[in-house]
Design a protein around this motif. Structure first.
Motif, PDB file in Angstrom:
ATOM      1  N   ARG A   1      35.767  44.740  34.605  1.00  0.00           N
ATOM      2  CA  ARG A   1      35.484  43.602  35.619  1.00  0.00           C
ATOM      3  C   ARG A   1      34.049  43.806  36.274  1.00  0.00           C
ATOM      4  NH1 ARG A   1      40.080  45.634  34.897  1.00  0.00           N
ATOM      5  NH2 ARG A   1      39.760  47.054  36.874  1.00  0.00           N
TER       6      ARG A   1
ATOM      7  N   LEU B   1      48.833  36.181  36.566  1.00  0.00           N
ATOM      8  CA  LEU B   1      48.339  37.202  35.424  1.00  0.00           C
ATOM      9  C   LEU B   1      49.355  38.618  35.575  1.00  0.00           C
ATOM     10  CD1 LEU B   1      46.330  37.574  33.265  1.00  0.00           C
ATOM     11  CD2 LEU B   1      44.971  38.791  34.799  1.00  0.00           C
TER      12      LEU B   1
ATOM     13  N   PRO C   1      46.234  29.825  40.401  1.00  0.00           N
ATOM     14  CA  PRO C   1      45.754  28.757  39.593  1.00  0.00           C
ATOM     15  C   PRO C   1      45.971  27.462  39.776  1.00  0.00           C
ATOM     16  CG  PRO C   1      47.086  30.086  38.349  1.00  0.00           C
ATOM     17  CD  PRO C   1      47.118  30.936  39.984  1.00  0.00           C
TER      18      PRO C   1
ATOM     19  N   PRO D   1      43.673  35.983  38.343  1.00  0.00           N
ATOM     20  CA  PRO D   1      44.772  34.938  38.731  1.00  0.00           C
ATOM     21  C   PRO D   1      46.091  35.379  39.164  1.00  0.00           C
ATOM     22  CG  PRO D   1      43.694  34.650  36.534  1.00  0.00           C
ATOM     23  CD  PRO D   1      43.347  35.758  37.097  1.00  0.00           C
TER      24      PRO D   1
ATOM     25  N   LYS E   1      37.533  34.883  34.830  1.00  0.00           N
ATOM     26  CA  LYS E   1      38.332  34.938  33.707  1.00  0.00           C
ATOM     27  C   LYS E   1      37.779  36.206  32.695  1.00  0.00           C
ATOM     28  CE  LYS E   1      41.393  31.065  33.520  1.00  0.00           C
ATOM     29  NZ  LYS E   1      42.121  30.272  32.871  1.00  0.00           N
ATOM     30  N   ASP E   2      36.763  36.900  33.092  1.00  0.00           N
ATOM     31  CA  ASP E   2      36.027  37.817  32.399  1.00  0.00           C
ATOM     32  C   ASP E   2      36.325  39.246  33.092  1.00  0.00           C
ATOM     33  OD1 ASP E   2      34.530  39.616  31.253  1.00  0.00           O
ATOM     34  OD2 ASP E   2      32.570  38.869  31.951  1.00  0.00           O
TER      35      ASP E   2
ATOM     36  N   GLU F   1      39.789  23.795  35.207  1.00  0.00           N
ATOM     37  CA  GLU F   1      39.196  24.729  34.388  1.00  0.00           C
ATOM     38  C   GLU F   1      37.577  24.393  34.014  1.00  0.00           C
ATOM     39  OE1 GLU F   1      40.202  27.709  32.553  1.00  0.00           O
ATOM     40  OE2 GLU F   1      41.900  27.385  33.900  1.00  0.00           O
TER      41      GLU F   1
END
Length: 151
Positions: free
Chosen positions: A94, A110, A75, A107, A88-89, A80
């Protein structure tokens, strides 16, 4: 890796271009479809300023018919406002990412919920044996497929 059902990459981060990934891992029609989805996602991330994507999953093994690919993106430097919300969903397993790309993008920083490691580290552990394994690094800032080159 004795516990892995398929040959995996040797431990470490292995840099590759998209063309090299295609040459090695997109050898069948089905694998080419997965690769094409990867490229679509990588291009979208590149537009948002992403510089590095790591590729993992059964796609980068010798499994004859991988389920999909798994990727994580750095990232750092990503704008953004230019990032498609699909990245980001993570809802419904997924599903939106799988439908759009035939794989998943996380990411890299994450934290994976089951082990507490960042995805870039989580991807470097074989899920069958627990041994270290390799992942691919695609440098989006220099990859010729994306039409950019280092100056």
């Amino acid at each position: 890796m004795s516990g892995s059902p398929w040959k995996v990459l040797p431990a470490g981060v292995h840099q590759a271009t998209l063309e090299e990934v295609k040459a090695v891992y997109a050898a069948s029609r089905y694998r080419r479809q997965l690769f094409e989805g990867l490229v679509v996602g990588v291009k979208q991330l590149s537009v948002a300023g992403c510089q590095r994507v790591y590729v993992d999953g059964s796609f980068v093994t010798s499994k004859p018919r991988p389920g999909d690919f798994d990727a994580c993106w750095d990232p750092s430097g990503v704008q953004e406002r230019l990032l498609d919300p699909i990245f980001k969903d993570f809802s419904n397993g997924r599903a939106a990412q799988k439908a759009a790309f035939k794989g998943e993008f996380f990411p890299s920083s994450l934290i994976e919920g089951g082990c507490g490691q960042a995805f870039v580290d989580f991807f470097q552990v074989d899920r069958f044996s627990g041994d270290a394994k390799g992942i691919l690094l695609i440098d989006l800032s220099t990859d010729p497929t994306l039409g950019r080159s280092a100056v």
